[in-house]
Design a protein around this motif. Structure first.
Motif, PDB file in Angstrom:
ATOM      1  N   ASN A 103       0.839  -1.190   0.000  1.00 17.93           N
ATOM      2  CA  ASN A 103       0.000   0.000   0.000  1.00 17.93           C
ATOM      3  C   ASN A 103       0.877   1.245   0.000  1.00 17.93           C
ATOM      4  OD1 ASN A 103      -1.297   2.270   1.782  1.00 17.93           O
ATOM      5  ND2 ASN A 103      -3.011   1.115   0.968  1.00 17.93           N
ATOM      6  N   TRP A 104       0.673   2.105  -0.991  1.00 19.15           N
ATOM      7  CA  TRP A 104       1.587   3.227  -1.159  1.00 19.15           C
ATOM      8  C   TRP A 104       1.591   4.171   0.038  1.00 19.15           C
ATOM      9  CZ3 TRP A 104       5.856   4.807  -2.811  1.00 19.15           C
ATOM     10  CH2 TRP A 104       6.172   6.172  -2.829  1.00 19.15           C
ATOM     11  N   ASP A 105       0.414   4.553   0.517  1.00 20.87           N
ATOM     12  CA  ASP A 105       0.403   5.501   1.630  1.00 20.87           C
ATOM     13  C   ASP A 105       1.022   4.896   2.882  1.00 20.87           C
ATOM     14  OD1 ASP A 105      -0.345   8.138   2.670  1.00 20.87           O
ATOM     15  OD2 ASP A 105      -1.671   6.983   3.986  1.00 20.87           O
ATOM     16  N   ALA A 106       0.875   3.582   3.065  1.00 17.77           N
ATOM     17  CA  ALA A 106       1.515   2.928   4.208  1.00 17.77           C
ATOM     18  C   ALA A 106       3.038   2.996   4.081  1.00 17.77           C
ATOM     19  CB  ALA A 106       1.057   1.479   4.322  1.00 17.77           C
ATOM     20  N   VAL A 107       3.545   2.905   2.850  1.00 25.51           N
ATOM     21  CA  VAL A 107       4.986   3.039   2.630  1.00 25.51           C
ATOM     22  C   VAL A 107       5.443   4.443   3.030  1.00 25.51           C
ATOM     23  CG1 VAL A 107       6.823   3.073   0.890  1.00 25.51           C
ATOM     24  CG2 VAL A 107       5.040   1.317   0.791  1.00 25.51           C
ATOM     25  N   VAL A 108       4.715   5.452   2.568  1.00 31.13           N
ATOM     26  CA  VAL A 108       5.075   6.831   2.912  1.00 31.13           C
ATOM     27  C   VAL A 108       5.015   7.033   4.422  1.00 31.13           C
ATOM     28  CG1 VAL A 108       4.484   9.261   2.612  1.00 31.13           C
ATOM     29  CG2 VAL A 108       4.247   7.677   0.686  1.00 31.13           C
ATOM     30  N   VAL A 112       8.072   8.294   7.108  1.00 30.21           N
ATOM     31  CA  VAL A 112       7.948   9.470   7.972  1.00 30.21           C
ATOM     32  C   VAL A 112       8.077   9.070   9.441  1.00 30.21           C
ATOM     33  CG1 VAL A 112       6.406  11.319   8.717  1.00 30.21           C
ATOM     34  CG2 VAL A 112       6.593  10.755   6.280  1.00 30.21           C
ATOM     35  N   ALA A 113       7.435   7.952   9.810  1.00 26.79           N
ATOM     36  CA  ALA A 113       7.511   7.472  11.195  1.00 26.79           C
ATOM     37  C   ALA A 113       8.935   7.116  11.586  1.00 26.79           C
ATOM     38  CB  ALA A 113       6.600   6.268  11.381  1.00 26.79           C
ATOM     39  N   ILE A 125      -2.046   9.232  -1.505  1.00 25.37           N
ATOM     40  CA  ILE A 125      -2.362   8.770  -2.859  1.00 25.37           C
ATOM     41  C   ILE A 125      -2.742   7.294  -2.786  1.00 25.37           C
ATOM     42  CG2 ILE A 125      -1.427   8.334  -5.162  1.00 25.37           C
ATOM     43  CD1 ILE A 125       0.360  10.767  -4.772  1.00 25.37           C
ATOM     44  N   PRO A 126      -3.938   6.934  -3.236  1.00 18.46           N
ATOM     45  CA  PRO A 126      -4.356   5.532  -3.144  1.00 18.46           C
ATOM     46  C   PRO A 126      -3.607   4.668  -4.145  1.00 18.46           C
ATOM     47  CG  PRO A 126      -5.986   6.795  -4.343  1.00 18.46           C
ATOM     48  CD  PRO A 126      -4.974   7.789  -3.825  1.00 18.46           C
ATOM     49  N   GLY A 127      -3.608   3.360  -3.874  1.00 15.65           N
ATOM     50  CA  GLY A 127      -2.980   2.437  -4.801  1.00 15.65           C
ATOM     51  C   GLY A 127      -1.732   1.798  -4.234  1.00 15.65           C
ATOM     52  N   SER A 128      -0.996   1.146  -5.098  1.00 14.45           N
ATOM     53  CA  SER A 128       0.152   0.338  -4.687  1.00 14.45           C
ATOM     54  C   SER A 128       1.469   1.010  -5.039  1.00 14.45           C
ATOM     55  CB  SER A 128       0.093  -1.028  -5.381  1.00 14.45           C
ATOM     56  OG  SER A 128       0.262  -0.865  -6.784  1.00 14.45           O
ATOM     57  N   ALA A 129       2.518   0.565  -4.366  1.00 13.62           N
ATOM     58  CA  ALA A 129       3.855   1.099  -4.633  1.00 13.62           C
ATOM     59  C   ALA A 129       4.299   0.808  -6.064  1.00 13.62           C
ATOM     60  CB  ALA A 129       4.853   0.507  -3.639  1.00 13.62           C
TER      61      ALA A 129
END
Length: 363
Positions: A103-108, A112-113, A125-129
């Motif tokens: 999941n792209w937003d989870a990657v971002v 940041v974390a 942004i929805p969608g995949s990496a």
């Protein structure tokens, strides 16, 4: 339609989980699309083996991960949908490697974390990496081509797996050599990160203003991510099952780049229709970029068009998104897209191009 038993036998040793008559509406953010046989691949080995097996057998396949950039026909898909469900993410000091299905937003969020910067403007942004380099995803002044280190690809013609550098991908505005081509399959992506925890330079005026920063300055990545998510949510661009404004493919049309030789002609057409107005434009390779959302609204297609009873409408928050109000079909969305596209062209002489990939339908 390929017989299910044949698919199961062919893919028995690949590690894929095969399901029949899966409604593709449940796998796309537009929530439209008919049934298909789906082979779900939970790891990269299964993904590679499945694609190789289907290609060798000459069976048509559709690669699907986050489903955020697809408009699928109401009749579904007659081949096999390969669901890219790989999700591994590896964080390094100055880089992040994500498998294609992550999941792209989870990657971002993970970068940041971890105290790293560079990807925060691409939050929400929805969608995949794996989809991000295909269409050179961009938002708030940052695009993938600027932060990508390399992409791991399966060459479907030769069967070889290799890492490709950004300069090999022919990036352009919302495009790359990977888009509208089935030669290569993205398996993983690697992005460079800023080790000091600061954001990419804030080159987008709206975002800089939201952070009380001057354009070109950087800020800590975490508050920049928060600001981006707020701005996107205000435009219906952060997925929310309860909000039909987010039942979309994001921006349905790309911002048109008009060749320099035609810019005066377009400005004259806008002035003839609207009078003396200030038209927002931006420098772009090969010409001048116009705002598709601005053109759509000024052509007479306001937020919520064509009205509250329509199954497919422009978002009530953002005219650039075509939305499913809960019961829309692919045909409904296509009819709306044609109306908007043709109206803008008639009034201003600019033909808008769709951003989503269409499957089994044409605009």
């Amino acid at each position: 339609m390929v017989p299910l038993d044949d698919v199961r036998k062919l893919l028995a040793a690949t590690g894929a989980r095969v399901r029949d008559s899966v409604p593709l509406a449940g796998l796309t953010t537009l929530r439209v699309g008919g049934p298909a046989t789906v082979a779900e691949c939970g790891d990269t080995d299964a993904l590679v083996a499945t694609v190789r097996a289907l290609d060798a057998a000459g069976i048509p396949l559709l690669l699907l991960a986050g489903g955020s950039n697809l408009l699928v026909a109401d009749a579904g898909f007659g081949g096999v949908v390969v669901r890219v469900a790989t999700g591994g993410v590896e964080l390094g000091e100055d880089r992040v490697v994500a498998e294609a299905g992550a999941n792209w937003d989870a990657v971002v969020a993970a970068t940041v974390a971890a105290g790293s910067g560079g990807l925060e403007c691409l939050s929400g942004i929805p969608g995949s990496a794996g989809a991000t380099p295909v269409q050179n995803v961009g938002a708030y002044g940052v695009e993938v081509a600027r932060v990508l280190r390399r992409v791991r690809l399966l060459d479907r013609a030769s069967g070889e797996i290799h890492w490709a550098a950004p300069e090999e991908l022919d990036f352009g505005y919302r495009t790359s050599m990977l888009k509208h081509s089935d030669r290569a399959l993205v398996l993983a992506v690697e992005f460079a990160l800023r080790t000091d925890g600061t954001s990419a330079p804030l080159n987008y005026r709206e975002l800089a203003h939201a952070l009380d920063a001057a354009e070109g300055q950087s800020r800590p990545a975490a508050p920049v991510r928060e600001a981006v998510l707020r701005l996107r949510a205000g435009k219906g661009m952060v997925l929310d099952m309860a909000d039909h404004d987010t039942w979309s493919a994001g921006s349905f049309f790309t911002n048109p780049v008009v060749p320099a030789a035609r810019v005066d002609e377009v400005r004259a057409a806008v002035s003839a229709y609207m009078g003396d107005v200030t038209i927002p434009t931006y420098p772009a390779a090969g010409g001048v970029k116009f705002s598709a959302g601005w053109l759509i609204e000024r052509a007479g297609f306001g937020k919520g068009f064509p009205g509250p009873d329509a199954p497919a409408r422009l978002s009530t928050k953002h005219t650039l998104a075509l939305t499913n109000r809960g019961a829309a079909t692919a045909s409904d969305l296509l009819d709306l897209a044609r109306t908007v596209r043709d109206g803008v062209e008639e009034r201003f002489g600019i033909r808008l191009e769709p951003e989503p990939v269409t499957v089994g339908v044409t605009l």
